[in-house]
Design a protein around this motif. Structure first.
Motif, PDB file in Angstrom:
ATOM      1  N   SER A 165     -25.507  77.597  -2.393  1.00  0.00           N
ATOM      2  CA  SER A 165     -25.784  78.974  -2.789  1.00  0.00           C
ATOM      3  C   SER A 165     -26.919  79.571  -1.969  1.00  0.00           C
ATOM      4  N   HIS A 169     -26.924  83.017   0.125  1.00  0.00           N
ATOM      5  CA  HIS A 169     -27.889  84.098  -0.139  1.00  0.00           C
ATOM      6  C   HIS A 169     -28.649  84.480   1.131  1.00  0.00           C
ATOM      7  N   TRP A 186     -21.466  87.831  -5.822  1.00  0.00           N
ATOM      8  CA  TRP A 186     -21.791  86.824  -6.842  1.00  0.00           C
ATOM      9  C   TRP A 186     -21.559  87.405  -8.223  1.00  0.00           C
ATOM     10  N   SER A 187     -20.711  86.753  -9.000  1.00  0.00           N
ATOM     11  CA  SER A 187     -20.456  87.124 -10.407  1.00  0.00           C
ATOM     12  C   SER A 187     -20.072  88.594 -10.547  1.00  0.00           C
TER      13      SER A 187
END
Length: 241
Positions: free
Chosen positions: A44, A48, A68-69
């Motif tokens: 992750s 990022h 993300w999400s």
């Protein structure tokens, strides 16, 4: 059998450290040859940082991550990885000359690790006043589980600036000067914008308490040195604050 200049180099601490790091690279060659990949949190963080730097190259300071999400504020991730760390420029430089981003990121991680280990060597040498003991300490940390965590964790983003912070802190308390003050301020800024600063503050508070208990007789000298620096370098001190 070896040139005289090469012999002299390997007889110096820098030569020993270079050899130790080459051995470390050989041990983890699977990652640098593309045979092994990141796991856990390292995956992750890779995403990022890539998202952040890709946008930065376009002139955007990304505050929102749509990948993300279903979309999240990117500020949380930025605080974890410290967006103001100039060492990220190494990734941009390597990518700019044609190196694949994945390998550029790996080189950055290895360089950041070695930079932290070099700081640990200097810290140990200043504390122990012994080159051999400092190098052994450097080797033990380099080949400890800490160095393996760069492939599955964010630990290196905290450890490297923390090591250099304490090196400059001890240097500043021993021999206050502009170089030490600038280094102390620089790594304080990185630490206070990296993940949870409370970790750093707890370690610093523990260090100060232990110093006050074990080296209480040196406190007056340290305070005298710092006050002398502040009186000499008022404008620099104000700037750093």
């Amino acid at each position: 059998m070896f040139p005289e200049g090469l012999k002299k180099f390997f007889c110096r601490p820098a030569g020993f450290m270079a050899v130790a790091f080459l051995v470390w690279l050989f041990c983890f060659r699977g990652y640098f040859l593309g045979q092994l990949g990141f796991t856990s949190d390292a995956t992750s963080y890779y995403d990022h940082i890539r998202f952040f730097l890709t946008n930065l190259m376009k002139g955007h300071f990304a505050l929102w991550d749509p990948y993300w999400s279903g979309g999240v504020p990117n500020d949380f991730f930025l605080r974890r990885l410290c967006p103001y760390n100039p060492f990220y420029l190494l990734i941009l430089l390597l990518s700019g000359v044609g190196i694949d981003y994945y390998f550029a990121y790996l080189i950055f991680l290895a360089a950041y690790l070695f930079f932290g280990m070099a700081g640990f060597y200097l810290l140990c040498r200043r504390l122990m006043k012994d080159d051999a003991a400092a190098f052994v300490s450097f080797g033990v940390l380099l080949f400890s589980t800490l160095s393996t965590r760069i492939f599955d964790s964010y630990m290196i983003f905290i450890v490297t600036p923390l090591v250099w912070f304490f090196y400059f802190l001890i240097l500043f308390c021993s021999v206050p000067g502009r170089f030490a003050a600038l280094g102390l301020a620089f790594f304080t800024m990185i630490l206070m914008t990296t993940y949870i600063p409370f970790y750093f503050l707890i370690i610093l508070a523990t260090f100060v308490i232990v110093f006050l208990v074990v080296c209480v007789d040196r406190v007056p000298d340290v305070l005298k040195n710092i006050s002398g620096f502040l009186s000499r370098e008022k404008w620099l001190a104000l700037f750093l604050v």
